[in-house]
Design a protein around this motif. Structure first.
Motif, PDB file in Angstrom:
ATOM      1  N   GLU A 178       0.794  -1.179  -0.251  1.00  0.00           N
ATOM      2  CA  GLU A 178      -0.022   0.078   0.028  1.00  0.00           C
ATOM      3  C   GLU A 178       1.024   1.228   0.190  1.00  0.00           C
ATOM      4  O   GLU A 178       1.614   1.599   0.950  1.00  0.00           O
ATOM      5  N   PRO A 179       1.055   1.988  -1.041  1.00  0.00           N
ATOM      6  CA  PRO A 179       2.061   3.178  -1.254  1.00  0.00           C
ATOM      7  C   PRO A 179       1.883   4.188  -0.323  1.00  0.00           C
ATOM      8  O   PRO A 179       2.819   4.746   0.238  1.00  0.00           O
ATOM      9  N   ALA A 180       0.617   4.170   0.315  1.00  0.00           N
ATOM     10  CA  ALA A 180       0.456   5.416   1.312  1.00  0.00           C
ATOM     11  C   ALA A 180       0.839   5.078   2.862  1.00  0.00           C
ATOM     12  O   ALA A 180       0.915   5.978   3.385  1.00  0.00           O
ATOM     13  N   LYS A 181       1.237   3.790   3.082  1.00  0.00           N
ATOM     14  CA  LYS A 181       1.538   3.195   4.297  1.00  0.00           C
ATOM     15  C   LYS A 181       3.296   2.946   4.366  1.00  0.00           C
ATOM     16  O   LYS A 181       3.916   3.016   3.089  1.00  0.00           O
ATOM     17  N   ARG A 182       3.798   3.197   5.415  1.00  0.00           N
ATOM     18  CA  ARG A 182       5.254   3.179   5.535  1.00  0.00           C
ATOM     19  C   ARG A 182       5.466   1.995   6.788  1.00  0.00           C
ATOM     20  O   ARG A 182       4.786   1.725   7.440  1.00  0.00           O
ATOM     21  N   LEU A 183       6.769   1.339   6.491  1.00  0.00           N
ATOM     22  CA  LEU A 183       7.004   0.314   7.404  1.00  0.00           C
ATOM     23  C   LEU A 183       7.653   0.932   8.659  1.00  0.00           C
ATOM     24  O   LEU A 183       8.420   2.236   8.639  1.00  0.00           O
ATOM     25  N   SER A 184       7.683   0.522   9.855  1.00  0.00           N
ATOM     26  CA  SER A 184       8.356   1.137  10.934  1.00  0.00           C
ATOM     27  C   SER A 184       9.109   0.207  11.863  1.00  0.00           C
ATOM     28  O   SER A 184       8.564  -0.988  11.848  1.00  0.00           O
ATOM     29  N   GLY A 185      10.199   0.510  12.443  1.00  0.00           N
ATOM     30  CA  GLY A 185      10.847  -0.400  13.295  1.00  0.00           C
ATOM     31  C   GLY A 185       9.928  -0.595  14.547  1.00  0.00           C
ATOM     32  O   GLY A 185       9.018   0.008  15.137  1.00  0.00           O
ATOM     33  N   GLY A 186       9.849  -2.000  14.922  1.00  0.00           N
ATOM     34  CA  GLY A 186       9.157  -2.699  16.127  1.00  0.00           C
ATOM     35  C   GLY A 186       7.988  -3.233  15.486  1.00  0.00           C
ATOM     36  O   GLY A 186       7.122  -3.742  16.295  1.00  0.00           O
ATOM     37  N   ALA A 187       7.578  -3.093  14.269  1.00  0.00           N
ATOM     38  CA  ALA A 187       6.189  -3.763  13.649  1.00  0.00           C
ATOM     39  C   ALA A 187       6.250  -5.377  13.789  1.00  0.00           C
ATOM     40  O   ALA A 187       7.487  -5.756  13.609  1.00  0.00           O
ATOM     41  N   ILE A 188       5.398  -5.960  13.845  1.00  0.00           N
ATOM     42  CA  ILE A 188       5.140  -7.494  14.164  1.00  0.00           C
ATOM     43  C   ILE A 188       4.516  -7.983  12.630  1.00  0.00           C
ATOM     44  O   ILE A 188       3.769  -7.330  12.287  1.00  0.00           O
ATOM     45  N   LEU A 189       5.576  -8.923  12.229  1.00  0.00           N
ATOM     46  CA  LEU A 189       4.647  -9.363  10.923  1.00  0.00           C
ATOM     47  C   LEU A 189       3.899 -10.522  10.850  1.00  0.00           C
ATOM     48  O   LEU A 189       3.859 -11.493  11.944  1.00  0.00           O
ATOM     49  N   PHE A 190       2.639 -10.720  10.179  1.00  0.00           N
ATOM     50  CA  PHE A 190       1.820 -11.794  10.296  1.00  0.00           C
ATOM     51  C   PHE A 190       1.471 -12.248   8.839  1.00  0.00           C
ATOM     52  O   PHE A 190       1.594 -11.331   7.920  1.00  0.00           O
ATOM     53  N   ARG A 191       1.137 -13.233   8.682  1.00  0.00           N
ATOM     54  CA  ARG A 191       0.548 -13.819   7.316  1.00  0.00           C
ATOM     55  C   ARG A 191      -0.656 -13.021   7.081  1.00  0.00           C
ATOM     56  O   ARG A 191      -1.350 -12.787   7.843  1.00  0.00           O
ATOM     57  N   PRO A 192      -0.740 -12.997   5.662  1.00  0.00           N
ATOM     58  CA  PRO A 192      -2.323 -12.475   5.401  1.00  0.00           C
ATOM     59  C   PRO A 192      -3.426 -13.211   5.798  1.00  0.00           C
ATOM     60  O   PRO A 192      -3.490 -14.540   5.669  1.00  0.00           O
ATOM     61  N   GLY A 193      -4.494 -12.584   6.378  1.00  0.00           N
ATOM     62  CA  GLY A 193      -5.564 -13.391   6.794  1.00  0.00           C
ATOM     63  C   GLY A 193      -5.279 -13.821   8.446  1.00  0.00           C
ATOM     64  O   GLY A 193      -6.295 -14.250   9.014  1.00  0.00           O
ATOM     65  N   GLU A 194      -4.152 -13.829   8.956  1.00  0.00           N
ATOM     66  CA  GLU A 194      -3.785 -14.406  10.201  1.00  0.00           C
ATOM     67  C   GLU A 194      -4.523 -13.312  11.302  1.00  0.00           C
ATOM     68  O   GLU A 194      -4.060 -12.169  10.835  1.00  0.00           O
ATOM     69  N   PRO A 195      -4.951 -13.764  12.162  1.00  0.00           N
ATOM     70  CA  PRO A 195      -5.322 -12.719  13.355  1.00  0.00           C
ATOM     71  C   PRO A 195      -4.205 -11.916  13.943  1.00  0.00           C
ATOM     72  O   PRO A 195      -2.964 -12.579  14.066  1.00  0.00           O
ATOM     73  N   MET A 196      -4.244 -10.633  13.983  1.00  0.00           N
ATOM     74  CA  MET A 196      -3.132  -9.844  14.698  1.00  0.00           C
ATOM     75  C   MET A 196      -3.047  -9.819  15.990  1.00  0.00           C
ATOM     76  O   MET A 196      -3.268  -8.728  16.466  1.00  0.00           O
ATOM     77  N   HIS A 197      -2.537 -10.897  16.455  1.00  0.00           N
ATOM     78  CA  HIS A 197      -2.230 -10.924  18.188  1.00  0.00           C
ATOM     79  C   HIS A 197      -0.876 -11.795  18.336  1.00  0.00           C
ATOM     80  O   HIS A 197      -0.931 -12.798  17.448  1.00  0.00           O
ATOM     81  N   GLY A 198      -0.570 -11.447  19.467  1.00  0.00           N
ATOM     82  CA  GLY A 198       0.715 -12.531  19.661  1.00  0.00           C
ATOM     83  C   GLY A 198       1.942 -12.055  19.062  1.00  0.00           C
ATOM     84  O   GLY A 198       2.149 -10.936  18.844  1.00  0.00           O
ATOM     85  N   HIS A 199       2.865 -13.135  18.823  1.00  0.00           N
ATOM     86  CA  HIS A 199       4.360 -12.480  18.180  1.00  0.00           C
ATOM     87  C   HIS A 199       4.295 -12.534  17.187  1.00  0.00           C
ATOM     88  O   HIS A 199       5.174 -12.483  16.542  1.00  0.00           O
ATOM     89  N   GLY A 200       3.394 -13.160  16.054  1.00  0.00           N
ATOM     90  CA  GLY A 200       3.461 -13.448  14.713  1.00  0.00           C
ATOM     91  C   GLY A 200       4.553 -14.097  14.339  1.00  0.00           C
ATOM     92  O   GLY A 200       5.113 -14.897  14.776  1.00  0.00           O
TER      93      GLY A 200
END
Length: 59
Positions: free
Chosen positions: A22-44
């Motif tokens: 998504e061109p309007a968004k930026r990555l940031s340090g500390g972000a947690i990576l998840f698989r597409p469709g995976e619930p965004m909680h825990g350690h990823g």
């Protein structure tokens, strides 16, 4: 959402970069990576520990 791209900078050595799909968004340090469709909680899958411009990926 981010895209992982691999492009070796040294023959035989792996190099991996992340780029936002998504061109309007930026990555940031500390972000947690998840698989597409995976619930965004825990350690990823892992964390982005730092962010820097890549002339190889132009991102």
């Amino acid at each position: 959402m981010c895209l992982a791209a691999a492009k070796p900078s040294v023959p035989g050595a792996p190099a991996v970069g992340l780029r936002c799909l998504e061109p309007a968004k930026r990555l940031s340090g500390g972000a947690i990576l998840f698989r597409p469709g995976e619930p965004m909680h825990g350690h990823g899958l892992g964390r982005i520990t730092s962010v820097a411009y890549s002339p190889t990926l132009d991102a």
